[in-house]
Design an enzyme around this catalytic site. Structure first.
Site, mmCIF file in Angstrom:
data_model
loop_
_atom_site.group_PDB
_atom_site.id
_atom_site.type_symbol
_atom_site.label_atom_id
_atom_site.label_comp_id
_atom_site.label_asym_id
_atom_site.label_seq_id
_atom_site.Cartn_x
_atom_site.Cartn_y
_atom_site.Cartn_z
ATOM 1 C CG HIS A 145 42.691 37.028 16.307
ATOM 2 N ND1 HIS A 145 43.833 37.752 16.554
ATOM 3 C CD2 HIS A 145 41.926 37.165 17.404
ATOM 4 C CE1 HIS A 145 43.772 38.289 17.763
ATOM 5 N NE2 HIS A 145 42.624 37.958 18.292
ATOM 6 C CG HIS A 180 50.802 32.682 6.554
ATOM 7 N ND1 HIS A 180 51.657 32.262 7.534
ATOM 8 C CD2 HIS A 180 49.799 33.312 7.202
ATOM 9 C CE1 HIS A 180 51.184 32.621 8.728
ATOM 10 N NE2 HIS A 180 50.057 33.255 8.554
ATOM 11 C CG ASP A 197 49.185 31.499 -5.703
ATOM 12 O OD1 ASP A 197 49.807 31.377 -4.620
ATOM 13 O OD2 ASP A 197 49.390 32.451 -6.479
HETATM 14 C C1 HEM Z 1 50.333 28.398 11.826
HETATM 15 C C2 HEM Z 1 50.372 29.339 12.737
HETATM 16 C C3 HEM Z 1 50.289 30.794 12.390
HETATM 17 C C4 HEM Z 1 51.132 31.761 12.817
HETATM 18 C C5 HEM Z 1 52.310 31.577 13.750
HETATM 19 C C6 HEM Z 1 50.702 32.996 12.199
HETATM 20 C C7 HEM Z 1 51.315 34.203 12.399
HETATM 21 C C8 HEM Z 1 51.072 35.338 11.643
HETATM 22 C C9 HEM Z 1 51.791 36.583 11.762
HETATM 23 C C10 HEM Z 1 52.881 36.862 12.792
HETATM 24 C C11 HEM Z 1 51.317 37.413 10.824
HETATM 25 C C12 HEM Z 1 51.756 38.844 10.525
HETATM 26 C C13 HEM Z 1 50.847 39.835 11.172
HETATM 27 C C14 HEM Z 1 51.250 41.245 10.833
HETATM 28 O O1 HEM Z 1 52.435 41.577 10.884
HETATM 29 O O2 HEM Z 1 50.368 42.029 10.510
HETATM 30 C C15 HEM Z 1 50.295 36.702 10.093
HETATM 31 C C16 HEM Z 1 49.585 37.224 9.030
HETATM 32 C C17 HEM Z 1 48.570 36.569 8.402
HETATM 33 N N1 HEM Z 1 48.025 35.346 8.778
HETATM 34 FE FE1 HEM Z 1 48.832 34.035 10.053
HETATM 35 N N2 HEM Z 1 49.614 32.756 11.428
HETATM 36 C C18 HEM Z 1 49.309 31.427 11.515
HETATM 37 C C19 HEM Z 1 48.245 30.790 10.923
HETATM 38 C C20 HEM Z 1 47.331 31.416 10.093
HETATM 39 C C21 HEM Z 1 46.109 30.816 9.637
HETATM 40 C C22 HEM Z 1 45.597 29.444 10.045
HETATM 41 C C23 HEM Z 1 45.517 31.724 8.800
HETATM 42 C C24 HEM Z 1 44.213 31.615 8.051
HETATM 43 C C25 HEM Z 1 43.822 30.501 7.484
HETATM 44 C C26 HEM Z 1 46.383 32.870 8.736
HETATM 45 C C27 HEM Z 1 46.186 33.968 7.941
HETATM 46 C C28 HEM Z 1 47.018 35.075 7.900
HETATM 47 C C29 HEM Z 1 46.912 36.121 6.911
HETATM 48 C C30 HEM Z 1 45.940 36.165 5.736
HETATM 49 C C31 HEM Z 1 47.889 37.077 7.220
HETATM 50 C C32 HEM Z 1 48.169 38.397 6.496
HETATM 51 C C33 HEM Z 1 47.392 39.477 7.174
HETATM 52 C C34 HEM Z 1 47.508 40.835 6.506
HETATM 53 O O3 HEM Z 1 48.249 41.011 5.542
HETATM 54 O O4 HEM Z 1 46.809 41.723 6.981
HETATM 55 N N3 HEM Z 1 47.454 32.661 9.556
HETATM 56 N N4 HEM Z 1 50.147 35.442 10.622
#
Ligand code: HEM
Ligand SMILES: *[C@@H]1O[C@H](CO)[C@@H](O)[C@H](O)[C@H]1NC(C)=O
Length: 316
Positions: free
Chosen positions: A69, A194, A244
Site C-alpha cells: 500500500h 495473498h 507458500d
Molecule cells: C493484485 C491486486 C491486489 C488487490 C486487488 C488486493 C486487494 C486486497 C484486499 C481487498 C484485501 C483484504 C483487505 C481486508 O479485508 O482487510 C487484501 C489483503 C491482503 N493483501 Fe492484497 N491486493 C492486491 C495485491 C497485493 C499485493 C501486491 C500484496 C503484497 C505483495 C498484497 C498483500 C496482501 C496481504 C498480505 C493481505 C492480507 C492482509 C491481512 O490479513 O491483514 N496484496 N488485498
C-alpha cells in the site's frame, strides 16, 4: 582508429554526465547503506518482528500489505504511516489496513532507536522494507536481500491513495501495476502475497451464491457459511499464515478468494504463469523477490525531498 577515439570520447562524456547527474537522479538504493551507522540494523529488526509475530498472527500479513500500500501510493516513503492531524491521510477506515501492521513497524523502529548508534538514523520507509522481508521469511517464504537508503515523505493524503480493486480484471490489474513499472509476471508473483492473511467478506461476497462461474461450488458454500459466522475469510485457507505457493493451487481449483485472484487463472493470458508457480514454488519465490525489489524502488525519496522521520506517525 578515428572511430575508436570518437567512441572513447562518447563513452567518456556519457560517464561524466552520469557521474554529474547521479546525486540528482533516482535514489541509489543498496543493501549495505547503513553498514557504517547502524551495523546491527537487520538483526534488530529481525528479532523485533519475531516478537511481533509471536504476539499476533496478523502481524506478518498486515505488514506485507502495508508495504504494498505504501509503495503503490506516492512511493515507498512511509507516508502510509502518517496520522494526519485533520484526519486526512492515506489510511482512512475504508482501506482496512490492520493496526497490527502499524504496530510491527512502530515496535521495530523503537527497537532500532533504542540502539544509541542507530537512533534517528534509519528511515521509517527502510524499516517497513526490512520488517516486510522478515514477515515473509519468518512465515516460511524467501529470505532475500533488501535494498536500503530510502527517505521518508512528509505528506499523506486520502486523495493520493491508489490501489487496485478486488473486482479488477486482468487488463485493469496490468494497467495499475504498469504505472509502478511492474510487468504482468511481477503482478502475478506479487499477488502470491495473498498466501498470507484474510479479506473482509465485503470484498468477495458478491461472488458467492452462484454469481461467479469461476468459483468452485463447494468453496462458494463454504464462504457463505463462513461469512454468516464472521466477517472475514482467509485468502489462502489451506495455509493462511504460511508463505507458500498454495495460493496458486487454490486458483487452479476455483478457490481464489478475491475476483482479482481468480481472474489470474480464468484469463488465459495469465493462466500459464499461475500453473507454473503452482508447480514450482522455487520459481515463485525467486520471481516474488525480483518483483518485491522492483516494488521497493517505486518513488523512492532522497534527502532533497524527504527526511528521516523520528516518529513514524508524524512528519518531523
Ligand atoms: C493484485 C491486486 C491486489 C488487490 C486487488 C488486493 C486487494 C486486497 C484486499 C481487498 C484485501 C483484504 C483487505 C481486508 O479485508 O482487510 C487484501 C489483503 C491482503 N493483501 Fe492484497 N491486493 C492486491 C495485491 C497485493 C499485493 C501486491 C500484496 C503484497 C505483495 C498484497 C498483500 C496482501 C496481504 C498480505 C493481505 C492480507 C492482509 C491481512 O490479513 O491483514 N496484496 N488485498
Ligand atoms: C535469513 O538470513 C539471515 C542471514 O543469513 C539469517 O540470520 C536469518 O535467520 C534468516 N531468516 C530466516 C527466517 O531463515
Amino acid at each position: 582508429m578515428h572511430s575508436m577515439a570518437n567512441l572513447a570520447a562518447i563513452v567518456f562524456v556519457v560517464i561524466l554526465k552520469v557521474a554529474v547527474l547521479w546525486p540528482f537522479t533516482a535514489a541509489q538504493l543498496r543493501p549495505d547503506y547503513y553498514a557504517g551507522v547502524c551495523p546491527n540494523l537487520e538483526g534488530i529488526v529481525r528479532s523485533s518482528v519475531k516478537q511481533s509475530m509471536v504476539k499476533s498472527p496478523i502481524s506478518a500479513p498486515a505488514t506485507l500489505r502495508l508495504f504494498f500500500h505504501d509503495c503503490a501510493t506516492t512511493g515507498c516513503d512511509a507516508s502510509v504511516m502518517i496520522i494526519g492531524s485533520t484526519g486526512d491521510d492515506e489510511n482512512p477506515d475504508g482501506y482496512l489496513l490492520k493496526p497490527e501492521g502499524f504496530q510491527t513497524i512502530l515496535d521495530a523502529k523503537a527497537a532500532v532507536d533504542s540502539d544509541p548508534q542507530c537512533r534517528y538514523k534509519v528511515s521509517c520507509a527502510d524499516i517497513i522494507a526490512l520488517a516486510t522481508r522478515e514477515s515473509v521469511s519468518q512465515s516460511g517464504g524467501p529470505n532475500y536481500t533488501v535494498e536500503l537508503g530510502r527517505y521518508d515523505g512528509r505528506k499523506s493524503t486520502d486523495r493520493s491513495v491508489r490501489l487496485p480493486d478486488p473486482s479488477d480484471n486482468l487488463d485493469s490489474l496490468n494497467a495499475f501495476f504498469s504505472t509502478l513499472g511492474l510487468s504482468q509476471t511481477d503482478m502475478i508473483a506479487l499477488s502470491g502475497g495473498h498466501t498470507l492473511g484474510a479479506a473482509d467478506c465485503d470484498f468477495f461476497k458478491y461472488r458467492t451464491g452462484g454469481n461467479d462461474q469461476s468459483m468452485n461450488p463447494s468453496f462458494d458454500a463454504q464462504l457463505q457459511e463462513t461469512c454468516a459466522k464472521q466477517n472475514f475469510a482467509f485468502l489462502d485457507d489451506v495455509t493462511p499464515i504460511g508463505f507458500d505457493n498454495l495460493y496458486y493451487r487454490n486458483l487452479q481449483n476455483g478457490r481464489g478468494l478475491l475476483g482479482s485472484d481468480q481472474v489470474l487463472y480464468t484469463d488465459e493470458r495469465s493462466r500459464g504463469t499461475v500453473d507454473f508457480y503452482a508447480a514450482n514454488q522455487g520459481t515463485f519465490f525467486s520471481d516474488f523477490v525480483i518483483a518485491m525489489t522492483k516494488l521497493g524502488r517505486v518513488g523512492v525519496k532522497t534527502a532533497a525531498d524527504g527526511e528521516l522521520r523520528r516518529d513514524c506517525r508524524y512528519p518531523n
